[in-house]
Design a protein around this motif. Structure first.
Motif, PDB file in Angstrom:
ATOM      1  N   ILE A 116     -49.249 -18.194  -7.911  1.00  0.00           N
ATOM      2  CA  ILE A 116     -50.074 -17.525  -7.469  1.00  0.00           C
ATOM      3  C   ILE A 116     -50.771 -18.308  -6.739  1.00  0.00           C
ATOM      4  CG2 ILE A 116     -51.870 -16.138  -6.969  1.00  0.00           C
ATOM      5  CD1 ILE A 116     -51.315 -14.946  -9.040  1.00  0.00           C
ATOM      6  N   ALA A 117     -51.084 -19.950  -7.024  1.00  0.00           N
ATOM      7  CA  ALA A 117     -51.366 -21.412  -6.230  1.00  0.00           C
ATOM      8  C   ALA A 117     -51.447 -22.083  -7.405  1.00  0.00           C
ATOM      9  CB  ALA A 117     -53.368 -20.913  -5.336  1.00  0.00           C
ATOM     10  N   GLY A 118     -51.760 -23.888  -6.942  1.00  0.00           N
ATOM     11  CA  GLY A 118     -50.358 -24.615  -7.537  1.00  0.00           C
ATOM     12  C   GLY A 118     -51.679 -25.973  -7.507  1.00  0.00           C
ATOM     13  N   LEU A 119     -51.786 -27.057  -8.415  1.00  0.00           N
ATOM     14  CA  LEU A 119     -51.703 -27.879  -7.363  1.00  0.00           C
ATOM     15  C   LEU A 119     -51.427 -29.466  -8.626  1.00  0.00           C
ATOM     16  CD1 LEU A 119     -53.433 -29.975  -5.507  1.00  0.00           C
ATOM     17  CD2 LEU A 119     -55.443 -29.880  -7.241  1.00  0.00           C
ATOM     18  N   ALA A 120     -50.674 -30.292  -8.248  1.00  0.00           N
ATOM     19  CA  ALA A 120     -49.902 -30.870  -8.881  1.00  0.00           C
ATOM     20  C   ALA A 120     -50.680 -33.087  -7.478  1.00  0.00           C
ATOM     21  CB  ALA A 120     -48.608 -31.392  -8.843  1.00  0.00           C
ATOM     22  N   ALA A 121     -51.184 -33.650  -8.916  1.00  0.00           N
ATOM     23  CA  ALA A 121     -51.907 -34.002  -8.389  1.00  0.00           C
ATOM     24  C   ALA A 121     -51.941 -35.649  -9.312  1.00  0.00           C
ATOM     25  CB  ALA A 121     -53.330 -33.914  -8.555  1.00  0.00           C
ATOM     26  N   ALA A 131     -54.237 -13.437   0.490  1.00  0.00           N
ATOM     27  CA  ALA A 131     -54.265 -15.129   1.256  1.00  0.00           C
ATOM     28  C   ALA A 131     -54.808 -15.421   1.437  1.00  0.00           C
ATOM     29  CB  ALA A 131     -54.336 -15.061   3.134  1.00  0.00           C
ATOM     30  N   SER A 132     -56.334 -14.679   1.835  1.00  0.00           N
ATOM     31  CA  SER A 132     -58.000 -15.250   1.070  1.00  0.00           C
ATOM     32  C   SER A 132     -57.840 -15.645  -0.147  1.00  0.00           C
ATOM     33  CB  SER A 132     -58.933 -14.226   1.785  1.00  0.00           C
ATOM     34  OG  SER A 132     -58.130 -12.706   1.197  1.00  0.00           O
ATOM     35  N   MET A 133     -56.745 -14.693  -1.021  1.00  0.00           N
ATOM     36  CA  MET A 133     -56.993 -14.817  -2.194  1.00  0.00           C
ATOM     37  C   MET A 133     -56.967 -16.414  -2.406  1.00  0.00           C
ATOM     38  SD  MET A 133     -55.848 -12.772  -5.791  1.00  0.00           S
ATOM     39  CE  MET A 133     -56.226 -13.586  -7.576  1.00  0.00           C
ATOM     40  N   ARG A 134     -55.526 -16.699  -2.381  1.00  0.00           N
ATOM     41  CA  ARG A 134     -54.308 -17.998  -2.761  1.00  0.00           C
ATOM     42  C   ARG A 134     -55.822 -19.082  -1.748  1.00  0.00           C
ATOM     43  NH1 ARG A 134     -49.766 -15.044  -2.054  1.00  0.00           N
ATOM     44  NH2 ARG A 134     -48.701 -15.252  -3.417  1.00  0.00           N
ATOM     45  N   ARG A 135     -56.551 -18.987  -0.710  1.00  0.00           N
ATOM     46  CA  ARG A 135     -57.336 -20.442  -0.124  1.00  0.00           C
ATOM     47  C   ARG A 135     -58.029 -19.705  -1.157  1.00  0.00           C
ATOM     48  NH1 ARG A 135     -57.202 -18.166   4.261  1.00  0.00           N
ATOM     49  NH2 ARG A 135     -55.715 -19.707   5.749  1.00  0.00           N
ATOM     50  N   HIS A 136     -59.031 -19.143  -1.305  1.00  0.00           N
ATOM     51  CA  HIS A 136     -59.500 -19.480  -2.962  1.00  0.00           C
ATOM     52  C   HIS A 136     -59.454 -20.021  -3.767  1.00  0.00           C
ATOM     53  CE1 HIS A 136     -63.773 -18.497  -4.796  1.00  0.00           C
ATOM     54  NE2 HIS A 136     -62.946 -17.794  -6.300  1.00  0.00           N
ATOM     55  N   LEU A 137     -58.600 -19.827  -4.580  1.00  0.00           N
ATOM     56  CA  LEU A 137     -57.995 -20.321  -5.769  1.00  0.00           C
ATOM     57  C   LEU A 137     -57.551 -21.505  -5.081  1.00  0.00           C
ATOM     58  CD1 LEU A 137     -55.399 -17.736  -6.874  1.00  0.00           C
ATOM     59  CD2 LEU A 137     -58.042 -18.199  -8.153  1.00  0.00           C
ATOM     60  N   ALA A 138     -56.907 -22.541  -4.059  1.00  0.00           N
ATOM     61  CA  ALA A 138     -57.080 -23.620  -3.981  1.00  0.00           C
ATOM     62  C   ALA A 138     -58.233 -24.324  -4.425  1.00  0.00           C
ATOM     63  CB  ALA A 138     -56.219 -23.558  -2.150  1.00  0.00           C
ATOM     64  N   GLY A 139     -59.066 -23.715  -3.598  1.00  0.00           N
ATOM     65  CA  GLY A 139     -60.620 -24.201  -3.390  1.00  0.00           C
ATOM     66  C   GLY A 139     -60.855 -25.175  -5.253  1.00  0.00           C
ATOM     67  N   VAL A 140     -60.703 -23.856  -5.404  1.00  0.00           N
ATOM     68  CA  VAL A 140     -61.179 -23.628  -6.999  1.00  0.00           C
ATOM     69  C   VAL A 140     -59.771 -24.996  -7.706  1.00  0.00           C
ATOM     70  CG1 VAL A 140     -60.974 -22.383  -9.464  1.00  0.00           C
ATOM     71  CG2 VAL A 140     -62.017 -21.594  -7.638  1.00  0.00           C
ATOM     72  N   GLN A 159     -58.857 -24.843   5.872  1.00  0.00           N
ATOM     73  CA  GLN A 159     -58.164 -24.589   7.170  1.00  0.00           C
ATOM     74  C   GLN A 159     -57.207 -25.022   7.360  1.00  0.00           C
ATOM     75  OE1 GLN A 159     -60.963 -26.717  10.188  1.00  0.00           O
ATOM     76  NE2 GLN A 159     -63.164 -25.385  10.044  1.00  0.00           N
ATOM     77  N   GLU A 160     -57.082 -26.459   7.051  1.00  0.00           N
ATOM     78  CA  GLU A 160     -55.661 -26.881   6.403  1.00  0.00           C
ATOM     79  C   GLU A 160     -54.121 -25.768   5.923  1.00  0.00           C
ATOM     80  OE1 GLU A 160     -54.244 -30.688   4.882  1.00  0.00           O
ATOM     81  OE2 GLU A 160     -56.778 -30.453   4.053  1.00  0.00           O
ATOM     82  N   LEU A 161     -55.124 -24.698   5.054  1.00  0.00           N
ATOM     83  CA  LEU A 161     -53.863 -24.415   4.184  1.00  0.00           C
ATOM     84  C   LEU A 161     -53.567 -22.890   5.611  1.00  0.00           C
ATOM     85  CD1 LEU A 161     -54.903 -24.005   0.630  1.00  0.00           C
ATOM     86  CD2 LEU A 161     -53.082 -25.656   1.997  1.00  0.00           C
ATOM     87  N   ASP A 162     -52.581 -22.497   5.086  1.00  0.00           N
ATOM     88  CA  ASP A 162     -51.765 -21.588   5.941  1.00  0.00           C
ATOM     89  C   ASP A 162     -51.075 -20.314   4.942  1.00  0.00           C
ATOM     90  OD1 ASP A 162     -50.871 -19.722   7.784  1.00  0.00           O
ATOM     91  OD2 ASP A 162     -49.662 -20.748   8.743  1.00  0.00           O
ATOM     92  N   PRO A 163     -51.892 -19.615   3.500  1.00  0.00           N
ATOM     93  CA  PRO A 163     -51.183 -18.513   2.835  1.00  0.00           C
ATOM     94  C   PRO A 163     -50.561 -17.877   3.381  1.00  0.00           C
ATOM     95  CG  PRO A 163     -53.685 -19.236   2.003  1.00  0.00           C
ATOM     96  CD  PRO A 163     -53.455 -19.801   3.413  1.00  0.00           C
ATOM     97  N   VAL A 204     -48.809 -22.167  -1.564  1.00  0.00           N
ATOM     98  CA  VAL A 204     -50.203 -21.508  -0.942  1.00  0.00           C
ATOM     99  C   VAL A 204     -49.810 -21.999   1.053  1.00  0.00           C
ATOM    100  CG1 VAL A 204     -52.027 -21.916  -2.307  1.00  0.00           C
ATOM    101  CG2 VAL A 204     -50.958 -24.309  -0.950  1.00  0.00           C
ATOM    102  N   GLY A 205     -48.351 -22.239   0.570  1.00  0.00           N
ATOM    103  CA  GLY A 205     -47.768 -22.081   2.316  1.00  0.00           C
ATOM    104  C   GLY A 205     -46.132 -21.791   1.685  1.00  0.00           C
ATOM    105  N   ASP A 206     -45.765 -22.231   3.328  1.00  0.00           N
ATOM    106  CA  ASP A 206     -44.010 -21.954   3.232  1.00  0.00           C
ATOM    107  C   ASP A 206     -42.953 -23.436   2.457  1.00  0.00           C
ATOM    108  OD1 ASP A 206     -43.999 -24.345   4.911  1.00  0.00           O
ATOM    109  OD2 ASP A 206     -43.384 -24.112   6.357  1.00  0.00           O
ATOM    110  N   ARG A 207     -44.322 -24.651   1.747  1.00  0.00           N
ATOM    111  CA  ARG A 207     -43.522 -25.870   1.425  1.00  0.00           C
ATOM    112  C   ARG A 207     -44.994 -25.866   0.637  1.00  0.00           C
ATOM    113  NH1 ARG A 207     -42.410 -28.356   7.175  1.00  0.00           N
ATOM    114  NH2 ARG A 207     -42.277 -26.288   7.607  1.00  0.00           N
ATOM    115  N   PRO A 208     -44.701 -27.664  -0.376  1.00  0.00           N
ATOM    116  CA  PRO A 208     -45.788 -28.147  -1.040  1.00  0.00           C
ATOM    117  C   PRO A 208     -46.572 -28.800   0.290  1.00  0.00           C
ATOM    118  CG  PRO A 208     -43.637 -28.605  -1.932  1.00  0.00           C
ATOM    119  CD  PRO A 208     -43.334 -28.133  -0.569  1.00  0.00           C
ATOM    120  N   VAL A 209     -47.710 -29.037   0.272  1.00  0.00           N
ATOM    121  CA  VAL A 209     -48.768 -28.963   0.692  1.00  0.00           C
ATOM    122  C   VAL A 209     -49.449 -30.647   0.691  1.00  0.00           C
ATOM    123  CG1 VAL A 209     -51.086 -28.467   1.993  1.00  0.00           C
ATOM    124  CG2 VAL A 209     -48.691 -27.060   1.667  1.00  0.00           C
ATOM    125  N   LEU A 210     -49.452 -31.554   1.131  1.00  0.00           N
ATOM    126  CA  LEU A 210     -50.029 -32.804   0.599  1.00  0.00           C
ATOM    127  C   LEU A 210     -51.544 -32.680   1.740  1.00  0.00           C
ATOM    128  CD1 LEU A 210     -50.380 -35.346  -0.595  1.00  0.00           C
ATOM    129  CD2 LEU A 210     -49.104 -36.080   0.896  1.00  0.00           C
TER     130      LEU A 210
END
Length: 293
Positions: A195-200, A263-272, A251-255, A219-225
């Motif tokens: 649903i949302a993920g992060l590789a750092a 979309a709002s849930m994905r944006r929230h999870l990205a923040g988490v 602001q930079e995410l467009d899920p 959280v977008g149409d491709r990986p977001v750096l």
């Protein structure tokens, strides 16, 4: 459903595969592991006239380390990446991420090249390539070209790969001193699409990030750096500073919204995920490991 009728050719070399692709163009599809191609064909989302099987092309396999570069052949299977001592030593982010890729049956057949060429925006490996600043090696009839991972993924299931080209390898810089990584994804069940993920990937100097690459997926149409990382590098991290980075990220995410999440849930999870990443890598539970500051 079953796939529409198609012709089949087993390539004997990269040159042979390129000859077949040049002859058939958009009417041909490349088969490597088949874990994405075959379901799409069975659902008739795609109906190629020719399937070019590259599974026996030995030159596309293997992992090697030369100087400060790790080279991974396109036909290297997920399970081989997960078990590779070279990957553990030089790109442990990949080792951790592979454990989240679907299920063992998929990992035993799926290949890194197939995953990257498929370019599912919810897939783990494309985001890892972006986080690790990878270079994608592409070969065509006129020669080889090198594309930064940040430029390779161009949209949902879209890449910089032309119909007459073949993804042959990936190159990663070896890990720098004091490098660290973080990987986490939210999914309804282990093995489901994220649903949302992060590789750092980071370089930590004391209590500071000397470098930080945040690659979000699903959280977008491709990986977001994420540009939000610039708010966190070479400064003492405070809750206020983290909040500023979270605002930039939002602001930079467009899920997109779908049956899995809004979309709002994905944006929230990205923040988490960002909050957990910073707190984990810096050893700072005070930043709020459970969610955004």
């Amino acid at each position: 459903m079953k796939a529409a009728a198609f012709a089949y050719a087993r390539a004997t070399s990269v040159v042979n595969a390129l000859d077949l692709l040049e002859a058939h163009g958009d009417r041909a599809k490349v088969l490597s592991g088949g874990q994405s191609l075959m379901p799409a064909m069975n659902l008739r989302l795609i109906s190629p006239e020719l399937v070019v099987d590259i599974g026996e092309v030995a030159e596309l396999r293997g992992i090697s380390v030369t100087g400060d570069t790790v080279r991974i052949g396109a036909l290297t299977r997920h399970v081989e990446l997960q078990r590779s001592p070279e990957i553990v030593a030089h790109a442990p982010l990949l080792t951790e991420a592979i454990a989240h890729v679907a299920h063992p049956a998929i990992r035993n057949r799926g290949t890194i090249g197939g995953s990257l060429a498929h370019a599912d925006p919810a897939s783990e490996l494309p985001a890892c390539m972006v986080a690790l600043n990878a270079t994608i090696i592409i070969r065509g009839k006129t020669g080889e070209r090198r594309v930064a991972a940040t430029d390779f993924f161009t949209g949902i299931y879209e890449t910089a790969l032309a119909a007459q080209e073949l993804l042959v390898a990936v190159e990663l810089p070896t890990g720098r001193r004091k490098s660290a990584h973080f990987f986490h994804e939210f999914a309804r069940r282990h093995g489901d699409y994220a649903i949302a993920g992060l590789a750092a990937q980071a370089v930590v100097e004391g209590d500071l990030f000397a470098d930080l690459r945040l690659a979000f997926f699903a959280v977008g149409d491709r990986p977001v750096l994420a540009k939000a990382a610039t708010k966190l590098v070479n400064i003492a991290i405070t809750r206020a500073g983290l909040s500023a980075a979270l605002a930039v990220l939002s602001q930079e995410l467009d899920p997109q919204s779908d049956q899995q999440a809004s979309a709002s849930m994905r944006r929230h999870l990205a923040g988490v995920l960002l909050t957990r990443c910073v707190g984990t890598l810096l050893g700072r539970p005070d930043l709020g490991a459970g969610g955004p500051a």
